[in-house]
Scaffold this motif. Structure first.
Motif, PDB file in Angstrom:
ATOM      1  N   GLY A  23       0.853  -1.185   0.000  1.00 57.01           N
ATOM      2  CA  GLY A  23       0.000   0.000   0.000  1.00 57.01           C
ATOM      3  C   GLY A  23       0.883   1.227   0.000  1.00 57.01           C
ATOM      4  N   ASN A  24       0.282   2.359  -0.233  1.00 49.28           N
ATOM      5  CA  ASN A  24       1.031   3.609  -0.323  1.00 49.28           C
ATOM      6  C   ASN A  24       1.421   4.146   1.047  1.00 49.28           C
ATOM      7  N   ILE A  25       2.264   5.168   1.017  1.00 51.36           N
ATOM      8  CA  ILE A  25       2.611   5.934   2.210  1.00 51.36           C
ATOM      9  C   ILE A  25       1.905   7.275   2.066  1.00 51.36           C
ATOM     10  N   GLY A  26       0.915   7.529   2.909  1.00 52.63           N
ATOM     11  CA  GLY A  26       0.168   8.784   2.865  1.00 52.63           C
ATOM     12  C   GLY A  26       0.859   9.834   3.718  1.00 52.63           C
ATOM     13  N   ASN A  27       1.183  10.954   3.105  1.00 53.64           N
ATOM     14  CA  ASN A  27       1.906  12.034   3.772  1.00 53.64           C
ATOM     15  C   ASN A  27       1.031  13.279   3.664  1.00 53.64           C
ATOM     16  N   ASN A  28       0.061  13.374   4.547  1.00 54.58           N
ATOM     17  CA  ASN A  28      -0.996  14.373   4.412  1.00 54.58           C
ATOM     18  C   ASN A  28      -0.699  15.639   5.200  1.00 54.58           C
ATOM     19  N   GLY A  29      -0.064  16.600   4.531  1.00 55.44           N
ATOM     20  CA  GLY A  29       0.222  17.880   5.146  1.00 55.44           C
ATOM     21  C   GLY A  29       1.295  17.807   6.211  1.00 55.44           C
ATOM     22  N   THR A  30       2.161  16.852   6.132  1.00 54.80           N
ATOM     23  CA  THR A  30       3.184  16.637   7.142  1.00 54.80           C
ATOM     24  C   THR A  30       4.572  16.755   6.525  1.00 54.80           C
ATOM     25  N   GLU A  31       5.574  16.640   7.368  1.00 55.16           N
ATOM     26  CA  GLU A  31       6.938  16.487   6.879  1.00 55.16           C
ATOM     27  C   GLU A  31       7.345  15.040   7.128  1.00 55.16           C
ATOM     28  N   LEU A  32       7.770  14.368   6.065  1.00 55.94           N
ATOM     29  CA  LEU A  32       8.216  12.988   6.164  1.00 55.94           C
ATOM     30  C   LEU A  32       9.708  12.940   5.889  1.00 55.94           C
ATOM     31  N   ILE A  33      10.448  12.413   6.851  1.00 55.35           N
ATOM     32  CA  ILE A  33      11.889  12.236   6.705  1.00 55.35           C
ATOM     33  C   ILE A  33      12.148  10.752   6.514  1.00 55.35           C
ATOM     34  N   LEU A  34      12.704  10.389   5.357  1.00 56.34           N
ATOM     35  CA  LEU A  34      13.117   9.005   5.127  1.00 56.34           C
ATOM     36  C   LEU A  34      14.569   8.896   5.574  1.00 56.34           C
ATOM     37  N   GLU A  35      14.767   8.355   6.757  1.00 60.89           N
ATOM     38  CA  GLU A  35      16.067   8.269   7.414  1.00 60.89           C
ATOM     39  C   GLU A  35      16.617   6.867   7.161  1.00 60.89           C
TER      40      GLU A  35
END
Length: 176
Positions: free
Chosen positions: A137-149
């Motif tokens: 499934g997808n990664i939902g990033n709804n109005g946030t900051e997502l850091i792929l560490e």
């Protein structure tokens, strides 16, 4: 609607989740003479409800519930219920372990999949301990900051959807 598989109300460093969590299945829409009923939505597999921040390692199967099927009607069929997200929350720092499998539930049509993870606000960090994301499934990033560490190389076959920013960190390679 289907019930939530597990709800975490605490904050801070919560350690490792090593027990499976599965959201409940939404009920089927009723059949009618006229308009068919709407199927219930599937439940979230693992919901983090404290908005102040959580750090956790996910090292088990976490699955959103399936949506209920549409009801049939003489005039019009209802609508299929949406599948539940695998994980939801905001201000999360999650590590997806090698034994994890995070899956968004299927809608009542049996084809449309919900997000594996839905970040709903704040700043979120996501790290993968395997060479693949272990997400369905997808990664939902709804109005946030997502850091792929990511300290190592990882293949992420999932789409990252929504209106939030995405930052890459950690020195590893992200193959999207």
């Amino acid at each position: 609607a289907g019930g939530w598989g597990a709800v975490v109300t605490g904050s801070g460093d919560l350690g490792t989740l090593s027990d499976a969590a599965t959201g409940g299945t939404g009920g089927a829409g009723g059949n009618a003479t006229g308009l068919g009923g709407i199927g219930g939505s599937g439940g979230t597999g693992l919901a983090f409800t404290d908005t102040s921040g959580v750090t956790a390692v996910i090292d088990a199967a976490v699955t959103g519930g399936a949506g209920g099927a549409e009801g049939t009607g003489d005039l019009s069929d209802g609508q299929n219920g949406a599948g539940g997200a695998g994980i939801t929350g905001e201000n999360l720092t999650l590590t997806i372990g090698t034994s994890a499998n995070v899956t968004g539930g299927l809608s009542g049509d049996g084809a449309t999949r919900a997000n594996a993870i839905s970040f709903t606000g704040g700043t979120n960090t996501l790290t993968f301990n395997d060479t693949t994301s272990n997400l369905t499934g997808n990664i939902g990033n709804n109005g946030t900051e997502l850091i792929l560490e990511q300290p190592t190389t990882v293949d992420i076959a999932n789409s990252i959807t929504g209106t939030g920013a995405v930052t890459f960190a950690g020195g590893g390679t992200h193959n999207l």
